[in-house]
Design a protein around this motif. Structure first.
Motif, PDB file in Angstrom:
ATOM      1  N   THR A 183       1.150   6.986  -0.546  1.00 14.65           N
ATOM      2  CA  THR A 183       0.559   5.460   0.194  1.00 14.65           C
ATOM      3  C   THR A 183      -0.352   6.866   0.868  1.00 14.65           C
ATOM      4  N   PRO A 184      -2.269   6.372   0.599  1.00 11.99           N
ATOM      5  CA  PRO A 184      -2.939   7.047   1.062  1.00 11.99           C
ATOM      6  C   PRO A 184      -2.861   6.841   2.609  1.00 11.99           C
ATOM      7  N   GLU A 185      -3.463   8.571   2.720  1.00 10.94           N
ATOM      8  CA  GLU A 185      -3.323   8.573   4.606  1.00 10.94           C
ATOM      9  C   GLU A 185      -4.489   9.206   5.008  1.00 10.94           C
ATOM     10  N   SER A 186      -4.900  10.052   4.417  1.00 14.20           N
ATOM     11  CA  SER A 186      -7.212  10.263   4.470  1.00 14.20           C
ATOM     12  C   SER A 186      -7.564   9.241   4.300  1.00 14.20           C
ATOM     13  N   ALA A 187      -8.900   9.362   4.664  1.00 12.46           N
ATOM     14  CA  ALA A 187     -10.059   8.660   4.312  1.00 12.46           C
ATOM     15  C   ALA A 187      -9.877   8.644   2.794  1.00 12.46           C
ATOM     16  N   CYS A 218      -2.804   6.701  -6.338  1.00 12.07           N
ATOM     17  CA  CYS A 218      -2.800   7.639  -4.837  1.00 12.07           C
ATOM     18  C   CYS A 218      -3.673   8.881  -5.575  1.00 12.07           C
ATOM     19  N   SER A 252      -8.265   6.120  -4.116  1.00 17.95           N
ATOM     20  CA  SER A 252      -7.428   5.118  -4.591  1.00 17.95           C
ATOM     21  C   SER A 252      -7.622   3.916  -5.097  1.00 17.95           C
ATOM     22  N   GLU A 253      -7.192   4.176  -6.541  1.00 13.58           N
ATOM     23  CA  GLU A 253      -7.557   2.918  -7.351  1.00 13.58           C
ATOM     24  C   GLU A 253      -6.476   1.316  -7.752  1.00 13.58           C
ATOM     25  N   CYS A 306      -3.078  12.467  -2.952  1.00 12.52           N
ATOM     26  CA  CYS A 306      -1.921  11.765  -1.741  1.00 12.52           C
ATOM     27  C   CYS A 306      -1.209  12.810  -1.140  1.00 12.52           C
ATOM     28  N   SER A 308      -8.404   9.623   0.728  1.00  7.52           N
ATOM     29  CA  SER A 308      -7.673   9.511  -0.240  1.00  7.52           C
ATOM     30  C   SER A 308      -7.927   7.445  -0.389  1.00  7.52           C
ATOM     31  N   ARG A 309      -7.880   6.988   0.561  1.00  6.27           N
ATOM     32  CA  ARG A 309      -8.591   6.160   0.665  1.00  6.27           C
ATOM     33  C   ARG A 309      -9.493   5.041  -0.054  1.00  6.27           C
TER      34      ARG A 309
END
Length: 303
Positions: free
Chosen positions: A283-287, A270, A293-294, A273, A289-290
């Motif tokens: 769990t990624p919440e921001s754009a 993440c 993340s991998e 995060c 982070s998304r």
């Protein structure tokens, strides 16, 4: 018995005259020392206090690790965002500042900042710390600071809260851990992205697989898929860490080849995060982070 009269108090008129004479003498003395200029001896205004850390060290600055996401500082103090080994190539984008809450210390000699008012390369500050991005907390409020990689493919966003009370002590970067688990044979192939890595081991063998990455921007890894039993159970979710915990590092996961067969183990990394978000499950919440993340995996075959 004879009594002697005590000292007599001077009359009020005599006391006033004496005080007036003493005052006149003092004025004459001070103006004479100043060369006759009446206002030359006016006390100079007190200089503004130098920025200090809560420890009271003049000119020092808080040093926040690059993995941080939320920073809390006191108005009037300096603070640095520190990038450790492997952090070269990051730049300070123009901070999105509300009400001039934070400014970029472009001339910070202590950390050797690059020139530029609000934009420039993060400064080099020695082998241990790697790079520093220096800032000054101007006044209470909030700000958003963005660091961007040289290829502009990744960013690190920091939400800054400037207050009048004590700042929050910077959280230390995750420490490298030796771990007490016997790791067995260390294999060169480990967790990778895409189709994942593949390894083959002998039954009854204990072995460790690496997950190599740079932790400069801050990535939290967790096991998301594994077999608790079967061909090669993972002995612990807590890896053995080697390298710089705040830079280039390897996390080693240890398995036991209990029986013949094939199993796939997955890790989720993440990117930046927030600690404790979604119950701390990474769990990624921001754009941001998304986007970065991998998931990495490895296929283990036991023969």
């Amino acid at each position: 018995m004879m009594r002697f009269p005590g000292p007599r108090k001077p009359a009020p008129r005599l006391r006033a005259a004496a005080l007036a004479t003493a005052g006149a003498a003092l004025v004459a003395l001070t103006t004479g020392a100043c060369g006759g200029t009446p206002d030359c001896c006016v006390k100079a205004p007190t200089a503004s206090p130098s920025p200090t850390t809560p420890g009271g060290v003049p000119g020092a600055a808080w040093a926040f690790p690059s993995q941080a996401t939320s920073l809390r500082v006191r108005a009037g103090t300096d603070f640095d965002i520190v990038l450790r080994a492997g952090g070269s190539g990051w730049r300070v984008d123009e901070p999105k500042i509300e009400g001039a809450t934070v400014r970029y210390r472009s001339g910070a000699a202590a950390s050797g900042a690059a020139s530029g008012a609000t934009s420039g390369a993060a400064s080099r500050a020695g082998a241990k710390d790697g790079l520093r991005a220096p800032f000054h907390a101007v006044k209470p409020g909030t700000a958003r600071i963005v660091l961007t990689s040289a290829d502009r493919e990744r960013t690190m966003t920091y939400q800054v809260t400037v207050g009048t009370g004590p700042g929050a002590a910077p959280s230390a970067a995750p420490s490298a851990t030796g771990g007490g688990l016997h790791r067995g044979r260390a294999l060169g192939t480990g967790f990778t992205g895409g189709s994942g890595g593949e390894v083959t081991v002998r039954r009854g063998e204990r072995f460790s697989l690496p997950n190599a990455y740079s932790n400069v921007p801050g990535i939290s890894w967790r096991v998301v898929s594994r077999s608790a039993s079967g061909p090669a159970p993972l002995l612990s979710d807590v890896p053995h860490v080697e390298g710089d915990a705040a830079g280039d590092r390897k996390d080693w996961y240890t398995f036991s080849a209990d029986q013949a067969g094939t199993t796939v183990v997955q890790l989720f990394g993440c990117y930046r995060c927030t600690n404790g978000s979604n119950g701390g499950n990474g769990t990624p919440e921001s754009a941001e982070s998304r986007a970065y993340s991998e998931t990495r995996s490895v296929r283990i075959t036991v023969r």
